[in-house]
Design a protein around this motif. Structure first.
Motif: not given
Length: 74
Positions: A10-16, A41-47, A49-53, A59-61
């Motif tokens: 799901s994260l890879i799909d969001l990044q794509r 899309a960037a806001a959704a990806v960052e959120n 990423f933060a939740e999963h990390a 780390s999110v990075d």
């Protein structure tokens, strides 16, 4: 579902989606309206990423780097 690196698909799909939105915006122009889908899309990806990390204790990075690489190579 996760990939062989243990990254959620799901994260890879969001990044794509984010990558595709950037390409579309570049093709259309440089106005704020042209970039709005990418910003959303960037806001959704960052959120995501933060939740999963936070959930897995990395780390999110570190997560972002791994997901960006997976999105490019898959």
């Amino acid at each position: 579902m996760t990939n062989e690196r243990g990254l959620p698909e799901s994260l890879i799909d969001l990044q794509r989606t984010l990558n595709a939105a950037a390409e579309e915006a570049r093709a259309r122009g440089s106005s704020r309206e042209e970039w709005r889908p990418w910003v959303e899309a960037a806001a959704a990806v960052e959120n995501a990423f933060a939740e999963h990390a936070a959930a897995v204790g990395i780390s999110v990075d570190e997560l972002r780097s791994a997901v960006e690489k997976a999105a490019r190579t898959a």
